[in-house]
Scaffold this motif. Structure first.
Motif, short mmCIF file in Angstrom:
data_model
loop_
_atom_site.label_atom_id
_atom_site.label_comp_id
_atom_site.label_asym_id
_atom_site.label_seq_id
_atom_site.Cartn_x
_atom_site.Cartn_y
_atom_site.Cartn_z
N GLY A 10 68.59 -2.10 37.79
CA GLY A 10 68.65 -1.08 36.75
C GLY A 10 69.96 -0.31 36.83
N SER A 11 70.35 0.33 35.74
CA SER A 11 71.65 1.00 35.69
C SER A 11 71.81 2.08 36.76
CB SER A 11 71.90 1.58 34.30
OG SER A 11 70.93 2.54 33.96
N PRO A 12 70.78 2.90 37.10
CA PRO A 12 70.99 3.88 38.17
C PRO A 12 71.33 3.23 39.51
CG PRO A 12 69.05 4.46 36.89
CD PRO A 12 69.46 3.09 36.47
N ILE A 13 70.73 2.06 39.79
CA ILE A 13 70.99 1.36 41.04
C ILE A 13 72.42 0.81 41.04
CG2 ILE A 13 70.24 -0.49 42.56
CD1 ILE A 13 68.20 1.73 42.18
N LEU A 14 72.81 0.22 39.90
CA LEU A 14 74.16 -0.33 39.78
C LEU A 14 75.21 0.78 39.87
CD1 LEU A 14 73.43 -2.87 36.92
CD2 LEU A 14 73.90 -3.44 39.31
N VAL A 15 74.94 1.91 39.21
CA VAL A 15 75.86 3.05 39.28
C VAL A 15 75.97 3.56 40.70
CG1 VAL A 15 76.15 5.47 38.63
CG2 VAL A 15 75.61 3.78 36.88
N ASN A 16 74.84 3.66 41.39
CA ASN A 16 74.84 4.14 42.77
C ASN A 16 75.68 3.22 43.67
OD1 ASN A 16 73.68 6.08 44.78
ND2 ASN A 16 72.78 4.22 45.63
N SER A 17 75.52 1.90 43.49
CA SER A 17 76.31 0.94 44.27
C SER A 17 77.79 1.07 43.95
CB SER A 17 75.84 -0.48 43.99
OG SER A 17 74.52 -0.68 44.44
#
Length: 798
Positions: free
Chosen positions: A603-610
């Motif tokens: 999901g986008s929050p996970i990708l952004v966090n990475s």
């Protein structure tokens, strides 16, 4: 090498044309790649999870449609939501009716006489909103704002978006964009406003806009630089020669990109601006030194260039290597776009240096005819001085001279006060640095006035930012290959309950939640219904529900093999600090799952966090490498660790200050701003290297002439002489860089506009620091360096 070029200048010109034509062939091979929203390495767990999710469920890329009206529950608005939700199912990439989520499609489970039926949640809202049960009310809160003036339609696309798939294809993006715009146009009415946002819309908008903006920004930069050249040299031919050199450097760089198959992405605009700005700096130094020497020694152009090259060779070589190698420090980034930017930036800078140092003499000697007495009364190494005896130019020269004198006079005569001022600036900047957060928001890539960006702002205002996290749960127990078993459903139910208790998790949708609701509906509203959700599951109950409901209606939650199920969480916060904490709590919980279950987060929050973690970690590495490279070069050139440190100090302090500005102005550290510091350091030490090199030459000359080995009072005299001779060269060098970077301020893309602001601000800071900080450190350390010079001169027998 220089003599060879000067003697064969016609041949050099022919080779230049041939290589430029070859570069045009390479440019024709360049491919656009603006479709990597999260250019993370393939080994990243978030990307791997997204690939697994894409293989099993077709991906979770979404487009969010916002419907606004005075009353969403009015008959006209309701009909619009129904029709729009229905037609959204026909969009390219949508697989199955369940891929469209809105208050008109989310089902309410109804049980009558032991039979299960589904009715749109919207019907229940229209009948009596107060009867909406607690579970459904959470869903309503996600899709409908509290004032009932806006609602969301979320469309899941059944294609994989990352990292390589048809959804990243330009043709698909174009078709997707056209279909969305057609829907918006069709359903927008007088009192009903429709807009949409999503990464695919933003990617297409970016790809189309940036192709045009590259030429606009480059054109503005060239026109502005032509103005600087003309003011500097008062010669149309020299303006033409300078422009040709930086244009050829740009063409060669992008030609090599084409041959190396490096695609053109958003950061590629930086490469053009860097070459134009930095390349102009090199050409200014070469031509300026040539003009001054030509006026001073009154010999042929060829002999003059030999003398000029002797003067400029080492400083120019040092600054070009420092700028090029600072770009290479970006290769430590695991983000492919930034890594490619660093490689091409270094290559472009080196090409600009090569053309300025080796090719420009051939142009000048062939075509330039200096006017007699062009630089009459010009001091040595002051190329950009008054070319007229009176008027506006004289006043400008006076202002510049006074500005430079003040910057060197204050630290020389009040060193302790200046030192305290510098330390205060550093301390304040460090406070700003502590406020910096790493954050990448895809919606901020798009221009502020674009529909996706405006729609995103409206969604934030009405709902808070809508973000989804997907937990892909895999069953890998050989004893049981299905998640639709009593044991698995009970475990998933417990996971739901535990995740829902994590602060920041707004709603949860999972197969266990749906099965529990279906089980409740089958039993009806008997007295025992309250204990059903906590009672043990039986396999026959599961089989009966699947028989009544049909497995296809659950396809968005569990795959055909029953081994992979999707748990979808919506987060009620979008700020990176909050998301990072929420995601960390989710990850820590999932690590405690039984050994026969494995969970993947996407999901986008996970990708952004990475992405943020890579930016922060790689940024620290690149800054350290950049400073080490710059310091090493400066130490080698100056043959002194002391003067090497002084050379780097102005750029390093400016870099700290620019980070402080970012913190106080709430500028996030993202893919754009992450590259600024290394660029700033590499370009910023240019001024200090030239200034110190000339200062050392003047100091050695004064000491040899006057034999004043131990007289520290010689420093103010030499600093004044160096400033007079070379101050305006540095000033106009920085002006050329400022003008070269300034077109980014006109960009429609916030990420580029921010980069332009930071680069221009850094240039202003670093030229100030070059005179002020360098003079301050020289003054403070003067006695120690005089002793070093004395030993060196006595050793040489001077």
């Amino acid at each position: 090498m220089v003599d060879l070029i000067l003697k064969n200048r016609v041949l050099v010109f022919i080779i230049l044309i041939l290589l430029t034509c070859l570069s045009l062939l390479g440019i024709s091979k360049i491919k656009y790649d603006f479709f990597r929203v999260f250019p993370l390495p393939s080994s990243d767990p978030a990307i791997q999870a997204n690939n697994i999710l894409g293989n099993r469920f077709g991906g979770m890329e979404t487009v969010t449609i916002l419907v606004e009206s005075d009353n969403i529950l009015s008959s006209q608005s309701v009909q619009t939501v129904r029709d729009l939700s229905e037609e959204a199912k026909t969009l390219s990439g949508v697989k199955g009716a369940e891929a469209v989520v809105s208050i008109a499609t989310v089902p309410d489970i109804i049980s009558e006489n032991g039979n299960i039926s589904f009715s749109p949640l919207l019907d229940q809202l229209l009948k009596n909103p107060s009867t909406v049960n607690e579970k459904n009310q959470k869903i309503v809160n996600v899709l409908l704002n509290s004032k009932k003036t806006a609602t969301l339609i979320i469309v899941y696309l059944g294609e994989r978006a990352y990292p390589d798939s048809s959804i990243g294809d330009e043709a698909f993006l174009k078709k997707h964009n056209q279909e969305i715009n057609k829907l918006i146009k069709k359903y927008s009415k007088d009192k009903i406003k429709i807009s949409a946002t999503g990464s695919l819309l933003i990617l297409y908008l970016t790809s189309e806009s940036i192709k045009n903006e590259i030429f606009v920004i480059s054109g503005i930069a060239i026109l502005l630089l032509m103005g600087v050249y003309f003011i500097s040299f008062k010669s149309t031919m020299l303006v033409f020669i300078n422009v040709v050199c930086i244009l050829v450097a740009t063409l060669w760089t992008f030609g090599i990109m084409g041959f190396l198959k490096i695609p053109l992405s958003v950061p590629s605009i930086y490469i053009i601006i860097i070459i134009l700005a930095v390349g102009s700096s090199y050409t200014i130094h070469v031509i300026s030194t040539f003009l001054v020497r030509y006026e001073q020694i009154k010999i042929s152009k060829i002999e003059t260039f030999r003398v000029a090259f002797f003067d400029i060779s080492m400083p120019l070589l040092t600054v070009s290597f420092a700028a090029a190698l600072s770009g290479l420090s970006l290769i430590t980034f695991e983000i492919v776009d930034i890594r490619e930017l660093g490689i091409m930036q270094s290559l472009g800078i080196f090409i600009a240096y090569f053309l300025a140092y080796f090719i420009m003499p051939a142009f000048v000697i062939l075509y330039y005819k200096p006017k007699k007495n062009l630089l009459t009364n010009v001091t040595s190494l002051t190329p950009l001085t008054s070319l007229t005896s009176s008027g506006f130019r004289v006043k400008v020269d006076q202002y510049i001279n006074n500005y430079i004198k003040i910057l060197t006079f204050i630290p020389v005569h009040w060193p302790l006060t200046s030192l305290m001022f510098t330390l205060i600036i550093i301390a304040v900047s460090l406070v700003g640095v502590s406020k910096i957060t790493a954050n990448f928001v895809i919606e901020e890539i798009a221009p502020k006035n674009s529909m996706p960006s405006e729609c995103f702002e409206k969604i934030k205002k009405n709902f808070g930012t809508f973000r989804l996290v997907q937990v892909l749960l895999v069953k890998n127990d050989s004893d049981s290959d299905s998640l639709l078993t009593p044991k698995s459903l009970e475990i998933i139910s417990q996971i739901d309950s535990d995740l829902n208790s994590i602060p920041g998790v707004k709603t949860i949708s999972s197969i266990a939640d749906v099965m529990n609701r279906l089980k409740t509906a089958l039993v009806g509203t008997s007295e025992n219904s309250s204990s059903i959700l906590t009672s043990k599951w039986k396999q026959e109950e599961i089989d009966q529900i699947l028989l009544v409901v049909g497995k296809n209606n659950l396809s968005k939650m569990i795959d055909d093999s029953n081994q992979h199920t999707l748990i979808t969480l919506s987060l009620d916060q979008s700020q990176p600090a909050n998301n990072k904490h929420i995601i960390s709590n989710i990850q820590n919980y999932l690590k405690k799952l039984p050994s026969d279950y494995k969970a993947y987060l996407s999901g986008s929050p996970i990708l952004v966090n990475s992405l943020n973690e890579y930016i922060v970690n790689n940024k620290i590495e690149s800054i350290i490498i950049c400073l080490v490279i710059a310091l090493t070069l400066c130490v080698i050139v100056n043959s002194s660790l002391l003067y090497g440190l002084i050379s780097v100090s102005a750029a390093a302090i400016s870099a700290i200050a620019i980070f402080g500005v970012m913190g106080f102005k709430n500028i996030n550290l993202d893919m754009g701003s992450a590259t600024i510091t290394t660029i700033a350091i590499g370009v910023g030490i240019d001024y200090a290297i030239h200034f110190i090199q000339q200062f050392r030459n003047d100091l050695l000359s004064q000491i040899k002439d006057q034999k004043e080995y131990d007289n520290p009072n010689i420093y103010p005299l030499v600093l004044g002489l160096t400033t007079k001779r070379y101050g305006k060269t540095i000033f106009f060098d920085s002006l050329a860089n400022i003008i070269g970077f300034s077109p980014l301020l006109f960009s429609n893309f916030p990420i580029l506009k921010t980069a332009g602001f930071l680069l221009v601000t850094n240039e202003v800071m670093v030229v100030f620091a070059t005179f002020f900080i360098t003079s301050l450190l020289i003054t403070i350390l003067k006695t120690k360096y005089l002793s070093f010079l004395k030993r060196r001169l006595l050793k040489d027998g001077k």
